[in-house]
Each structure stands twice: as C-alpha cells, then as structure tokens.
Design a protein around this motif. Sequence first.
Motif, PDB file in Angstrom:
ATOM      1  N   SER A  58       0.825  -1.220   0.000  1.00 41.93           N
ATOM      2  CA  SER A  58       0.000   0.000   0.000  1.00 41.93           C
ATOM      3  C   SER A  58       0.853   1.261   0.000  1.00 41.93           C
ATOM      4  N   ASP A  59       1.831   1.308   0.902  1.00 39.87           N
ATOM      5  CA  ASP A  59       2.694   2.493   1.033  1.00 39.87           C
ATOM      6  C   ASP A  59       3.356   2.828  -0.296  1.00 39.87           C
ATOM      7  N   ILE A  90       2.546   1.720  -3.426  1.00 37.58           N
ATOM      8  CA  ILE A  90       1.616   2.052  -4.522  1.00 37.58           C
ATOM      9  C   ILE A  90       1.310   3.550  -4.447  1.00 37.58           C
ATOM     10  N   LYS A  91       1.093   4.041  -3.244  1.00 34.22           N
ATOM     11  CA  LYS A  91       0.793   5.475  -3.041  1.00 34.22           C
ATOM     12  C   LYS A  91       1.973   6.336  -3.497  1.00 34.22           C
ATOM     13  N   GLU A 120       2.364   6.264  -7.392  1.00 38.10           N
ATOM     14  CA  GLU A 120       1.428   7.039  -8.212  1.00 38.10           C
ATOM     15  C   GLU A 120       1.597   8.536  -7.969  1.00 38.10           C
ATOM     16  N   GLU A 121       2.067   8.914  -6.794  1.00 36.70           N
ATOM     17  CA  GLU A 121       2.358  10.338  -6.549  1.00 36.70           C
ATOM     18  C   GLU A 121       3.551  10.790  -7.391  1.00 36.70           C
ATOM     19  N   PHE A 165      -0.727   7.993 -12.814  1.00 39.58           N
ATOM     20  CA  PHE A 165      -1.366   6.738 -13.206  1.00 39.58           C
ATOM     21  C   PHE A 165      -2.233   6.910 -14.453  1.00 39.58           C
ATOM     22  N   ARG A 207      -5.259   1.561 -12.580  1.00 34.37           N
ATOM     23  CA  ARG A 207      -4.569   2.348 -11.560  1.00 34.37           C
ATOM     24  C   ARG A 207      -3.829   1.458 -10.545  1.00 34.37           C
ATOM     25  N   GLU A 208      -4.325   0.232 -10.353  1.00 32.92           N
ATOM     26  CA  GLU A 208      -3.719  -0.692  -9.399  1.00 32.92           C
ATOM     27  C   GLU A 208      -2.355  -1.183  -9.889  1.00 32.92           C
TER      28      GLU A 208
END
Lengths: 168, 472
Positions: free
Chosen positions: B244-245, B247-248, B251-252, B256, B262-263
């Motif tokens: 999770s950390d 992926i965030k 994308e920042e 995306f 997006r996943e």
Amino acid sequence: MLRVINAFKTSNEVEVKLFIEYFTNINMAKKFEFLEHTGDVKFRAYGKNVGEVFQNCALAVSSVFSRNGEINETGKKEFVLSENNYESLLYQFIEELIYLFDVDAFVVSRAEVKLTEENGKITAYVLVYGDDASNYSDLDAIKAPTYAEMYIKRLNNKKWEAQVVVDV
Amino acid sequence: MKIQKISENVYEIPKEGKMNVPVRIFASEKILKSIEKDKTLLQAKNMAEMPGVVKWVVVLPDAHQGYGACIGGVSAYDLKKGVVSPGQTGYDINCGVRLLVSDIKLVDFMKKRKDIMKSLGKDIPSGVGVKSGFSFSPKEIDLVLKNGVKWAFEKGFATKEDVSNIEDEGCIADADYSKVSARAKGRGMHQLGSLGAGNHFMEIGVVEEIYDKKTAKVFGIDCVGKVTFLIHSGSRGLGHQVASDHIKKMEEEYGFDKLPDRELACAPINSELGRDYLSAMRGAANFGFVNRQLLTFSLREIIKKYFPKNSLDLVYDIAHNIIKIEKHNINGKMQDVCVHRKGATRSFGPGRLEIPLKYRKTGSPIFIPGSMGTYSYVLVGTKKAEELTFGSTAHGAGRLISRSEAARTITPAQLGKELHDKDIILESGGLKGAVDEAPSAYKDVNEVVRVSHELGIGKMVARLKPLGVVKG
C-alpha cells in the motif's frame, strides 16, 4: 406498489406508514451493494454527496468484517486525511479502517465523514464508531483496499456512486 | 478478445493495440472456459501493456481475476527499460507454502487425531484480530526484516536444516528495514507467528500416492502413509502495508493516467523509488519466511506432546507472491529480468543455483494445495517451465466462484457433511467463514495439476490426502 399509490390518494394512516417504509427501504437498499468478484470483494456505495458515499463505504467495510452481521457501537475513533483526489482519499480512508482493525482490534460499525475542499486539497474529518474485535468470534479480514476498478462519480440524478474492490 | 490455440494446453492473445508483448495462457480447454468468464484475461492484457515487459505475459492453469494483475499471472521486465509494480505481486508479499514430513505412522496419528486437531485449533494463532502470542520489540522486528530465518535460527526457532531448506535460505539479500514504514511494522509486529485469515491454513495430510519414486525419495516423501504438514501463510499486515505504502508513493511520483489500471502503479526498476520498494518488499518477504518458521515452531511444540520421539522435517518453503531478479532466456539470450509472480510457484529445473544443494539434481520442490477436502500435490520444477513460464507453475486450485456466491449456494451444513464424508476434521473460528473456502468454490485441483504435468511446467511427484485442516 398499488397500496403505496393509494396512500397518496387516501392519506390513510396505515397506508402512509407503508408508504414511508417503502421508500425508507429503497433508501436502505441503496446505501451499498456487493457485486460479483471471483477472487476478492467488490462493492458499490451510494450517497447524495461524497461524504455520504464515504460513510456508506464504511458500512460496506463493516459488513465485510462482520460477515453481514451487526457490530455494536461501544467506542469511537477520530482521524483526519488529506489527498488531492477522491479515489486516493477513499483508498486511504478504507486503509485506515483496516489499520484500526489490525493494530487496535477496533472493528468499524459506521462512520461520520465531513469533507472540505480547499486549493485542490480534499480533507476528510472522520469519526468512526465501532467495537472491540475480541467481542466477535467469526469476523473476516481485509488485507487492503485496491485501486482496481475504483471510481467515484456523480450520476445523472445528481447522486454520487463509488466502486471499490478490497483484497481479502 | 482474440484467442489462438498454439498447441495442446497453450493459447495466445496475440499482441494488439497497446500491448508490448502477447499473453500466453497455459490451460486446458475446460480451464480456459472458466478463466474466460471473469476479467482474468483483460487483466493479463493490461499487464502486457506495461513498459519494459518482455517475451510474454504468463497465465497459469489456476488463474482467476485479481486486482491490477490476475492471480496465477507472471510477468518479467527488462532491468533497464522495465518497471517494478507492487500490484503485480499483490498485498500479501511472500504468501507461500511449506511442507513438513514426519515418520509418524498413519495408524498412530489417527488414534490421536481428534486431540491433536483440538490442540492445533486452540494453540495455533489463527483468524482475525488474533495476536500471535510471541512478543518482539521493534528492534527485533528490524532484525527479522534484515536477516529472515537466520534470525529465527539464532533465537532457537529454527534448525540448521530448516534454514537450508527454505527458498534463499529464508533470507533474501538486499532487504532494507529502513524502507519499511513504522505503520507497516506496527501492523505486523504482533501478528508475527500467526496464520491469519481468509485462505490461509495448516493442513495435516498423508502421502497417498507416489508418481515419481526417485524424486519423492530425495524430497523425503518416498513412502505411502507418511504424515505430512502443509503451512500456507504470508507476511500478514506488514506485507500488506508495504505494498500500500509504495503504490501510493509510486502514483504520486509517476502518476497513473497512462496506466491501463490504476492498481498497476509502478516505478522504473532503476529508480530510487523502484529500489526502495524492492528493498522493503524483500524485508517483508523475510518477515513472511519467519512467520511460517514460527508457525512451524509452534506446530512442533504441539506435536511433541503427542509424539515426543518424532521430528517434523522441513521439505521446502517457497513463496508464490514475490518479485525476483532471475536469469531467463529472452529471445535466445540469457539475461537478468525482474520476474513478478502473483499466485505462481517458482518451478526451476535441475542445476539452477537458486535451488538448495539437496534438490539441485531433481529440480525445485513445488507444493500445490487443493482446497479443504480435496488433494494437495507435490511437484518438481522443470527446464520446460524455465522455457515457457519464466520458471513458474500454479500455486493452488484457483477460485472458481466468488465468496458471495459461495455464501449463497453452500450452507455450513453442506460443508460440514462434505468434510465428514471425506473424513476430514476442520478446526475453524466459524463455519460461516469456512464456507468461503469450501472445496466447491475452487477449480478442480486435479485438473490444474494434470495440465501442469502434461505441459511439463511442473511434474507430479506425489499426492497428499488431507486428514485435518486448521483454517485461518
């Protein structure tokens, strides 16, 4: 339905009660619903604004944790989140509910969510109601929210809808 | 969607539109039909659109719809042009399986089975909101992330033989605990040594049939009637949070908008963020190996009470959700690529240096558990898998129907009867949850294993029949 229409015509007390129940039920049914997904859990949540959609997503998450059961409201937790788009905010919101579950053994029952938007930044002020997980014997786990198939959009009827897949 | 038959059990979605490579589906006609029903192949096509992906995207016989990438999917990336994508190995980093074998006689085990299952149900930490019973300081957790099962050995939780019979000896190099967030460590530290929930389990079984005597002997399962122990679990909340950390962060940093999903957020392998994720993921993988090791420690303590003279020997421990830099033949040239496996077991043939010395002549051991109530299989890795599937085969039966459909169509009573008829004892927090994982919610494991064997991407060695299951 005929009896519901009759309620308009007659203003009969019993019929009016039926009328209210009928539309309350529609509203109830429309808070969220689960959709088919082979591997994980997919749901849609609805609301008249984005804050309400978030609240209804919390109900869906509670429903996953409790396997469609009821969670009591014996405690509450507060948190604030900021992101620059709705989807990221929703992802973080659900992740926080999972974090509370994993770390504090706090399982969500429902949430109150207030959103503010300023300079492109969306902030969610969240109050979560719930209970200690150890009071339940058959809870389910959620590993993480995902962005797969996720959206939050405004429908033609001006209401909002979100779709989420969570990894279970 | 255009699907061409290449040969028996091999199908292809040819390169089209934004795809950089084709998709190869390794399945029988029957399995392909069930795979086609959900979004598995669309997700595989999306994987084929990613930058730097090489050769083809692999869809294995147990594939089903996941998030971002499909489950039972493998993709490999060029180290210079390619990306690393957390969603393509999933949130449960180093979810994997280990097999232990004992010399307990079946007849002796059956006499004590009920009591043993009760003890396991009581003392193996499983389910949700359950703490492991072990207690480690944050400093210890950092050492777990860095040293993996080496740490467990030093603490007396593992034997020397255990260490040598785990993928990468239970310690993947270049793990960096400083890249794992405090939030991730906070989620994982009290869960270390616990089974978890969902499809995680501990299964006691018996060797029922042997197909390849020579290999079975090397694996220590050469005798029908031997009692076996399978453990399926992962890196718990720590691994989920690491994914999770990052992926965030990805994308920042990289956006995306151009991604098919997006996943599938990603970063170039050769970027700071890409390297950070790989270092954190390796730490989470080490945590996963230690988790299964501590479960083994607890299991041995329980079995010792009933059979003090018998040891449980570790055959092998292998991840099925992991990212590895490995050498593969890409268009005729051996080169290092970044292999993403999501619900895929590594299948390496004889000679690969990654395999423990003990198994280097046979190929790597592979375990394909069925669902509760069906068989589990032991297979061996092959050169053919290296050729076709980046050295991978299936990891389980693969889901057939959703959990909600399972809950609608299977009652706890039906499940109870099915297990009773098959003489399998189930220890579970609740039957409601167990229904999600009922045998009929899964594909036919026999068919999945048959396809793997016929294709030669994992050859059958032995079949295990379950006697008891502790469900997470």
